[in-house]
Design an enzyme around this catalytic site. Structure first.
Site, PDB file in Angstrom:
ATOM      1  N   ASN A  12       2.957  -5.350 -17.342  1.00 50.50           N
ATOM      2  CA  ASN A  12       3.052  -3.935 -16.598  1.00 50.50           C
ATOM      3  C   ASN A  12       4.692  -3.635 -15.962  1.00 50.50           C
ATOM      4  O   ASN A  12       4.949  -4.291 -15.140  1.00 50.50           O
ATOM      5  CB  ASN A  12       2.256  -3.944 -15.340  1.00 50.50           C
ATOM      6  CG  ASN A  12       2.375  -2.625 -14.627  1.00 50.50           C
ATOM      7  OD1 ASN A  12       2.867  -1.511 -15.235  1.00 50.50           O
ATOM      8  ND2 ASN A  12       1.548  -2.446 -13.639  1.00 50.50           N
ATOM      9  N   LYS A  14       6.132  -1.145 -15.065  1.00 52.17           N
ATOM     10  CA  LYS A  14       6.045  -0.203 -13.659  1.00 52.17           C
ATOM     11  C   LYS A  14       7.220   1.065 -14.327  1.00 52.17           C
ATOM     12  O   LYS A  14       7.436   1.322 -15.541  1.00 52.17           O
ATOM     13  CB  LYS A  14       6.317  -0.706 -12.606  1.00 52.17           C
ATOM     14  CG  LYS A  14       5.132  -1.646 -12.446  1.00 52.17           C
ATOM     15  CD  LYS A  14       4.947  -2.652 -10.983  1.00 52.17           C
ATOM     16  CE  LYS A  14       4.015  -3.323 -10.765  1.00 52.17           C
ATOM     17  NZ  LYS A  14       3.692  -3.594  -9.552  1.00 52.17           N
ATOM     18  N   HIS A 106      -4.771   1.478 -11.454  1.00 58.53           N
ATOM     19  CA  HIS A 106      -3.709   0.232 -10.763  1.00 58.53           C
ATOM     20  C   HIS A 106      -3.703   0.640  -9.460  1.00 58.53           C
ATOM     21  O   HIS A 106      -3.783   1.955  -8.886  1.00 58.53           O
ATOM     22  CB  HIS A 106      -2.332   0.405 -11.430  1.00 58.53           C
ATOM     23  CG  HIS A 106      -1.281  -0.718 -10.925  1.00 58.53           C
ATOM     24  ND1 HIS A 106      -0.789  -0.617  -9.734  1.00 58.53           N
ATOM     25  CD2 HIS A 106      -1.063  -1.899 -11.334  1.00 58.53           C
ATOM     26  CE1 HIS A 106      -0.141  -1.939  -9.748  1.00 58.53           C
ATOM     27  NE2 HIS A 106      -0.247  -2.670 -10.553  1.00 58.53           N
ATOM     28  N   GLU A 108      -1.354   0.985  -7.223  1.00 60.00           N
ATOM     29  CA  GLU A 108      -0.449   1.704  -6.990  1.00 60.00           C
ATOM     30  C   GLU A 108      -0.725   3.095  -7.130  1.00 60.00           C
ATOM     31  O   GLU A 108      -0.505   4.194  -6.549  1.00 60.00           O
ATOM     32  CB  GLU A 108       1.141   1.548  -7.621  1.00 60.00           C
ATOM     33  CG  GLU A 108       1.815   0.160  -7.084  1.00 60.00           C
ATOM     34  CD  GLU A 108       2.587  -0.699  -8.090  1.00 60.00           C
ATOM     35  OE1 GLU A 108       2.786  -0.115  -9.082  1.00 60.00           O
ATOM     36  OE2 GLU A 108       2.587  -1.985  -7.629  1.00 60.00           O
ATOM     37  N   GLU A 177      -6.678  -7.618  -9.140  1.00 57.08           N
ATOM     38  CA  GLU A 177      -5.219  -7.603  -8.540  1.00 57.08           C
ATOM     39  C   GLU A 177      -5.283  -7.308  -7.165  1.00 57.08           C
ATOM     40  O   GLU A 177      -5.441  -6.258  -6.676  1.00 57.08           O
ATOM     41  CB  GLU A 177      -4.635  -6.447  -9.356  1.00 57.08           C
ATOM     42  CG  GLU A 177      -4.071  -6.502 -10.579  1.00 57.08           C
ATOM     43  CD  GLU A 177      -2.955  -6.052 -11.040  1.00 57.08           C
ATOM     44  OE1 GLU A 177      -2.154  -6.714 -11.536  1.00 57.08           O
ATOM     45  OE2 GLU A 177      -2.418  -4.859 -10.811  1.00 57.08           O
ATOM     46  N   GLY A 183       3.429  -7.693  -6.058  1.00 57.44           N
ATOM     47  CA  GLY A 183       5.165  -7.654  -5.594  1.00 57.44           C
ATOM     48  C   GLY A 183       5.312  -8.102  -4.453  1.00 57.44           C
ATOM     49  O   GLY A 183       6.360  -8.074  -3.999  1.00 57.44           O
ATOM     50  N   SER A 222       1.664 -11.245  -8.692  1.00 52.97           N
ATOM     51  CA  SER A 222       2.658 -12.301  -8.251  1.00 52.97           C
ATOM     52  C   SER A 222       2.304 -13.533  -9.361  1.00 52.97           C
ATOM     53  O   SER A 222       2.680 -14.644  -8.942  1.00 52.97           O
ATOM     54  CB  SER A 222       2.728 -12.682  -6.747  1.00 52.97           C
ATOM     55  OG  SER A 222       3.215 -11.572  -5.934  1.00 52.97           O
TER      56      SER A 222
HETATM   57  P1  PGA Z   1       3.359  -8.273  -9.562  1.00 51.80           P
HETATM   58  O1  PGA Z   1       2.798  -7.107 -10.358  1.00 51.80           O
HETATM   59  O2  PGA Z   1       3.334  -9.323 -10.890  1.00 51.80           O
HETATM   60  O3  PGA Z   1       5.039  -7.936  -9.606  1.00 51.80           O
HETATM   61  O4  PGA Z   1       3.017  -8.572  -8.444  1.00 51.80           O
HETATM   62  C1  PGA Z   1       1.610  -7.120 -10.644  1.00 51.80           C
HETATM   63  C2  PGA Z   1       0.969  -5.452 -11.109  1.00 51.80           C
HETATM   64  O5  PGA Z   1       1.278  -4.667 -10.245  1.00 51.80           O
HETATM   65  O6  PGA Z   1       0.163  -5.202 -12.032  1.00 51.80           O
END
Ligand code: PGA
Length: 269
Positions: A12, A14, A106, A108, A177, A183, A222
């Site tokens: 992903n 982003k 997601h 976010e 997740e 992140g 992560s």
């Molecule tokens: P990350 O993000 O690996 O940077 O923690 C995962 C995601 O948001 O799908």
């Protein structure tokens, strides 16, 4: 990871690499994925502006290197075919751009754009109707985990999308997740991830045991080159949704390799 399910590693991106650098990154990832035909499936989710160019690049590489197991995903869609929805992208538009996949729900989007369980479920349904495979994201916040509500929250989110997931008969993917792990560099322990993945599979099984067997459940939050193998070794972890590390070809290739090695492990199962 279970031998009956091909592991899926999805990147992903982003809001990074929306132009030429995205095409370069996709080409490098496609070449890395070409080392593992049949063992692992790979998906990249670039920003909308890079989708068509990335899909074309990936298709060209797949043609040169037979069986390159890589697909392209949208990071979101709007669940209407067309209309006056300024700034939005429909499922048929993603298909037209060369996508076979789409990420929905997601955290976010749930948090920053107030997406509800019902809206996410509708997106998953609309995606499947357009022949796009949805990656349905679920996960609890730190507060919810602290309150002991992890499974309540995650299973509520899964149940909300269950009709869509079931209608896909294994085409849809669930991504667990934990929001606190995204992140942040704080990764769930393999045992914690397994516990939630097993609960999700049990929920799917209550609907239809075959669906539970077929549906891939990814872990995200992560995931890095150095922790992927231990997460992917869990019986109900069928792959990873990778954010930050998907922007680094070497790290992403290491995660692909970890999945491929686990998938080709001799097993008595
Ligand atoms: P990350 O993000 O690996 O940077 O923690 C995962 C995601 O948001 O799908």
């Amino acid at each position: 990871m279970h031998p009956s399910r091909t592991p899926l590693i999805a990147g992903n991106w982003k809001m990074f690499h929306g132009g030429g650098s995205g095409v370069e990154l996709a080409a490098a990832v496609a070449r890395a994925a070409a080392h593992f035909p049949g063992a692992v499936e790979c998906v990249v989710a670039p920003p909308f502006t890079a989708l068509a160019a990335v899909a074309q690049t990936v298709a060209e590489i797949a043609e040169q290197v037979r069986q390159t197991p890589i697909g392209v995903a949208g990071q979101n869609l709007y669940p209407e075919e067309k209309g006056a929805f300024t700034g939005e992208i429909s499922a048929p538009m993603l298909v037209e751009a060369g996508c076979h996949w789409v990420i929905v729900g997601h955290s976010e989007r749930r948090q920053l754009f107030s997406e509800t369980d019902a809206f996410v479920a509708k997106k998953a349904q609309v995606a499947l109707a357009a022949q796009l495979r949805p990656i349905v994201c679920v996960g609890e916040t730190l507060e919810e985990r602290g309150a002991g509500a992890t499974l309540d929250v995650v299973l509520r989110q899964v149940r909300a999308a269950m009709d869509a997931i079931a209608s896909g008969a294994g085409a849809a993917v669930v991504a667990y997740e934990p929001v606190w792990a995204i992140g942040t560099g704080k990764v769930a322990t393999p045992a914690d991830a397994q516990e939630v993945h097993a609960a999700i599979r049990k929920e799917l099984s209550a609907r239809d045991p075959k669906l539970a067997e077929r549906t891939r459940i990814l872990y995200g939050g992560s995931v890095k080159a150095d922790n992927a193998a231990s997460l992917l070794a869990q019986p109900d972890v069928d792959g990873a949704l990778v954010g930050g590390a998907s922007l680094d070809v070497a790290a992403f290739a290491t995660i692909l390799r970890a999945a491929a090695e686990l998938a080709s492990r001799p097993t008595s199962a």
